[in-house]
Enzyme design. Structure first.
Site, PDB file in Angstrom:
ATOM      1  N   GLU A   1      -9.614  12.790   7.764  1.00 45.00           N
ATOM      2  CA  GLU A   1      -9.494  14.136   7.199  1.00 45.00           C
ATOM      3  C   GLU A   1     -10.802  14.924   7.329  1.00 45.00           C
ATOM      4  OE1 GLU A   1      -7.460  14.376   3.148  1.00 45.00           O
ATOM      5  OE2 GLU A   1      -7.601  12.227   3.487  1.00 45.00           O
TER       6      GLU A   1
ATOM      7  N   THR B   1      -8.994  -5.329   3.689  1.00 43.13           N
ATOM      8  CA  THR B   1      -8.894  -4.346   2.620  1.00 43.13           C
ATOM      9  C   THR B   1      -9.820  -4.852   1.518  1.00 43.13           C
ATOM     10  OG1 THR B   1      -6.598  -3.790   3.159  1.00 43.13           O
ATOM     11  CG2 THR B   1      -7.354  -3.256   0.937  1.00 43.13           C
TER      12      THR B   1
ATOM     13  N   HIS C   1      -4.051  14.020   0.605  1.00 49.76           N
ATOM     14  CA  HIS C   1      -4.291  13.225   1.810  1.00 49.76           C
ATOM     15  C   HIS C   1      -3.068  13.259   2.737  1.00 49.76           C
ATOM     16  CE1 HIS C   1      -5.260   9.803   4.412  1.00 49.76           C
ATOM     17  NE2 HIS C   1      -4.101   9.256   4.073  1.00 49.76           N
TER      18      HIS C   1
ATOM     19  N   ASP D   1      -9.207   0.654   1.937  1.00 51.63           N
ATOM     20  CA  ASP D   1      -8.225   0.198   2.921  1.00 51.63           C
ATOM     21  C   ASP D   1      -8.732   0.581   4.312  1.00 51.63           C
ATOM     22  OD1 ASP D   1      -5.931  -0.569   4.260  1.00 51.63           O
ATOM     23  OD2 ASP D   1      -4.817   1.236   3.728  1.00 51.63           O
TER      24      ASP D   1
ATOM     25  N   ASP E   1       0.853  -1.188   0.000  1.00 52.13           N
ATOM     26  CA  ASP E   1       0.000   0.000   0.000  1.00 52.13           C
ATOM     27  C   ASP E   1       0.889   1.238   0.000  1.00 52.13           C
ATOM     28  OD1 ASP E   1      -2.411   1.307  -0.042  1.00 52.13           O
ATOM     29  OD2 ASP E   1      -2.607   1.360   2.135  1.00 52.13           O
TER      30      ASP E   1
ATOM     31  N   GLN F   1      -3.839   2.426  15.155  1.00 43.96           N
ATOM     32  CA  GLN F   1      -2.704   2.930  14.379  1.00 43.96           C
ATOM     33  C   GLN F   1      -1.871   3.934  15.188  1.00 43.96           C
ATOM     34  OE1 GLN F   1      -3.975   4.477  10.589  1.00 43.96           O
ATOM     35  NE2 GLN F   1      -1.913   4.854   9.827  1.00 43.96           N
TER      36      GLN F   1
ATOM     37  N   GLU G   1     -10.421   4.181   3.619  1.00 52.60           N
ATOM     38  CA  GLU G   1      -9.468   4.894   2.777  1.00 52.60           C
ATOM     39  C   GLU G   1      -9.827   4.610   1.320  1.00 52.60           C
ATOM     40  OE1 GLU G   1      -5.565   5.711   5.502  1.00 52.60           O
ATOM     41  OE2 GLU G   1      -5.393   4.029   4.109  1.00 52.60           O
TER      42      GLU G   1
ATOM     43  N   LYS H   1      -4.406  -2.014  10.065  1.00 53.42           N
ATOM     44  CA  LYS H   1      -4.690  -2.112   8.633  1.00 53.42           C
ATOM     45  C   LYS H   1      -4.900  -3.538   8.149  1.00 53.42           C
ATOM     46  CE  LYS H   1      -3.487   2.245   7.288  1.00 53.42           C
ATOM     47  NZ  LYS H   1      -4.274   3.099   6.387  1.00 53.42           N
TER      48      LYS H   1
ATOM     49  N   ARG I   1      -7.967   4.006  13.313  1.00 55.22           N
ATOM     50  CA  ARG I   1      -7.053   5.127  13.591  1.00 55.22           C
ATOM     51  C   ARG I   1      -6.491   5.105  15.005  1.00 55.22           C
ATOM     52  NH1 ARG I   1      -5.770   6.124   8.536  1.00 55.22           N
ATOM     53  NH2 ARG I   1      -7.582   6.738   7.283  1.00 55.22           N
TER      54      ARG I   1
ATOM     55  N   GLU J   1      -9.085   4.293  -2.286  1.00 56.13           N
ATOM     56  CA  GLU J   1      -7.856   4.065  -3.041  1.00 56.13           C
ATOM     57  C   GLU J   1      -8.159   3.346  -4.353  1.00 56.13           C
ATOM     58  OE1 GLU J   1      -4.475   2.540  -0.927  1.00 56.13           O
ATOM     59  OE2 GLU J   1      -5.245   3.120   1.053  1.00 56.13           O
TER      60      GLU J   1
HETATM   61 CA   LIG Z   1      -3.887   3.108   2.770  1.00 55.68          CA
HETATM   62 MG   LIG Z   2      -5.961  -2.716   4.625  1.00 57.07          MG
END
Ligand SMILES: [Ca+2]
Ligand SMILES: [Mg+2]
Ligand SMILES: [Ca+2]
Ligand SMILES: [Mg+2]
Ligand code: NI
Lengths: 432, 432
Positions: B375, B268, B143, B244, B136, B251, B210, B264, B248, B212
């Site tokens: 965000e 996904t 971002h 994804d 990734d 993380q 996320e 993560k 948070r 993507e």
């Molecule tokens: Ca990502």
């Molecule tokens: Mg993931």
């Protein structure tokens, strides 16, 4: 337990005593397709041939599954589960035991000996398992502390999370290679001047090793399905030596904020013979005591989940001179493989058979017990002296690094890992 | 090029016009083993059946390889290479073209239509490819900047390396799931009080998405063998939408110093239909201009390696009310997939067919163009308002997030990705 002894001559210095019986994948002049074997002394017992020639006649439970020994990886055997690994390993020990219960199978069967016992020097070794996902942890407390001191000073050497969870990152499964594979020095972005944040394209100038253990998973777990700490041992197949080759200059520039990437994904070498968890059972030990109380999902209570493996690293330069550059014990880990697996799956991450966990670099507390050159040379500020007068800050082209690891004593029968070795070749020359 | 039109009725709003022909893996009532199909309008053309019934009679070059359409993944088809993808896709377009050169194959063959054209709602979709390694990246400049401002302030928002190389990390291949898979909220270590570095065990309270793109690799590269930037496009198979999912709070606690891990690796989600690079060719575009001169190994000169894909994200709460929570364009990337592959392999990291590259979260510059809730809500400091009066800082149980993406116009024939969707289920309840 009194040491067992085999009718097959086994040098007491051999890592592959009858107490070990590690599993690997070989190919031979007779059978060029990779297939399964165990090591005993300086021979491989070719299990593809052994099974075909009815060597498992006295072990009916394995008979429906004998195809696993003709597979090009250990994955199918591993997937049979720990109970089956135990039975097969003990049966093979009995077959190899001097005047054991199954003398007729091999001891008295010259023809099968001829066909199935192959000198190790005639075996080509292959990656023992197919690995879909490889994760590298950072559980070597002394290493993490030493590196932390180098980059952040002694006050903040360990990050606040370090003792609460086994810190790790996802590695690159495709870059796991078997011992003996040549290792090309990687090209990449490095800083000519660390103060000026302007990278140049260059072969890495800070090529390093990382002395680690690797552990293979034998039991799958599903998305959303955590492996409980008490069940984790049943998910572990066996252990190998690992050298997580690292490019320190590439790492220093690339790693913020998402961690190591190209600094680590160009090769990770593992030893070819997987020592099963059962073979290591007599050598269980406590790791480093964690002075932080971990959360219950990581609490192993008093279980001994580490192993007393004596590890050593040697470096042979292109002149052919070998030097010992470090010795330590695998007890120098803060978290165990069961803890790593319990943590890794706690959020629901799924595992496949053959997935690989790396321990993180293993260093002891003393000067001669450091598992990488970064620590030994303070990131290239000092040099180490090699036999014959050469010195090193980091690895040079032509250097060969060999890790060995072993449990037990010659009297009791060694349970060892053989070698994990790789030689540095020059970087690819690129023009643009 | 004038828009093509099919004898098969295709709604102009369909993402799967005759200009698209995306490849996927389906199973059906008739054939429960996963196998290959393409999408056209609201049908799948089942290529396992089509090949068996001689549908490729007029394309001799594919005939020795027709087994690839009966495989449970697209890997074998992908491995045939871009030239073959092009020929097969164009042949299928010709077969579907109104009064095209191969009318007799399908347009005039009611029996084959009956057997091989399956309404999409009767297809179960599977992961399109087997992925050995998933990476990734973090190439969404807006971002990365927005997140950097949140955590380090506007001065140091972007790390010094950010514009010099596509920053990325190795992801967890086993956690890549196909659109529609339920997503369990992960448990893990989070800080009750971010000031006190004392973790608790809890379901994540900051569950995020996320937005993507994912790109699959179709050409392997060996250990020590970099893919040159000019060759990289030949290594790319096609593109999917990707969510994804990210925790948070997990993380924030775990990610120093080795990057995101359990935050993560629990899921996904990707869309099931792979839009081939050739189908996207008419929609190539420049990405964000890099005001930093990249090193030659990353220099694409003037090549347009991005795509004008209109992306949108909607959130449907358990009440059933859907809200649009973001729209942006995939042009908002600083690095392209060819650049990511060239960087990833520059040190010698090997690739297998089916390996997956994620773009990183894609956000535009404006308020409504942000590809994650982190965000949109300033890490939970504000809320977003949903249709029907509900509000969100992060995702709640029962929320379903759907990403869509599309190129082109209804007049010209849409080339779209369909949906990438997943619904949040409550965390596993654990007791100790
Ligand atoms: Ca990502
Ligand atoms: Mg993931
Ligand atoms: Ca490591
Ligand atoms: Mg490595
Ligand atoms: Ni012999």
């Amino acid at each position: 337990m009194a040491p067992l002894s085999s009718w097959l001559q086994v040098d007491p210095k051999s890592h592959f005593s009858i107490h070990n019986i590690p599993f690997g994948v070989i190919s031979t002049a007779e059978e060029s397709k990779p297939h399964v074997a165990v090591a005993i002394g300086d021979h491989a017992l070719d299990l593809h041939v052994f099974a075909q020639e009815n060597g498992f006649s006295a072990l009916s439970i394995i008979q429906p599954h004998q195809h696993v020994f003709s597979e090009p990886t250990l994955n199918a055997f591993a997937q049979l589960g720990r109970a089956m690994h135990r039975v097969v390993r003990e049966y093979l020990q009995s077959v190899l035991l001097k005047d054991g219960p199954f003398k007729n199978v091999l001891q008295e069967n010259q023809q099968l000996q001829q066909a199935a016992l192959v000198p190790l020097e005639k075996c080509k070794m292959h990656l023992p398992m197919f690995t879909n996902d490889y994760t590298d942890f950072y559980a070597g407390l002394n290493h993490a502390y030493n590196v932390g001191v180098l980059f952040r000073g002694p006050e903040n050497a360990l990050q606040p999370n370090y003792k609460h969870l086994p810190v790790g990152y996802h590695g690159r499964a495709s870059s796991v290679v078997v011992s003996g594979t040549s290792i090309k020095r990687p090209n990449g972005q490095i800083l000519a001047d660390p103060q000026k944040k302007e990278p140049m394209f260059s072969p890495s100038k800070k090529l390093d090793i990382e002395l680690e253990l690797g552990c293979f998973v034998c039991k799958p777990s599903s998305l959303g399905d955590p492996v409980r700490i008490e069940d984790a041992p049943e998910h572990l197949f066996g252990i190998v030596l690992m050298n997580d080759w690292s490019a320190r200059d590439i790492q220093a520039w690339e790693y913020v904020p998402l961690g190591p990437f190209n600094s680590k994904n160009w090769a990770t070498t593992i030893s070819p013979w997987v020592v099963l968890m059962d073979a290591l059972e007599p050598f269980t030990a406590k790791g480093i005591t964690n002075d932080t109380q971990v959360l219950p999902y990581l609490d192993e209570k008093d279980r001994k989940s580490h192993y007393s493996i004596d590890l050593s690293v040697s470096l042979t330069t292109s002149s052919g001179t070998a030097s010992s550059i470090g010795k330590t014990s695998s007890r120098n880990l803060l978290f165990s493989f069961p803890q790593m697996l319990a943590h890794h799956t706690i959020g629901g991450c799924p595992f496949n058979v053959g997935d690989l966990l790396g321990s993180g670099t293993i260093s002891g507390e003393s000067k001669n017990e450091k598992g990488c050159l970064l620590e030994q040379t303070d990131n290239g500020k000092t040099e180490i002296a090699l036999e014959g007068g050469e010195k090193r800050k980091f690895l040079e082209d032509g250097d060969q690094v060999t890790i060995t690891g072993c449990c037990g004593t010659e009297d009791g029968g060694l349970v060892g890992f053989g070698e994990c070795t790789g030689k540095i070749e020059p970087a690819v020359s690129m023009s643009f």
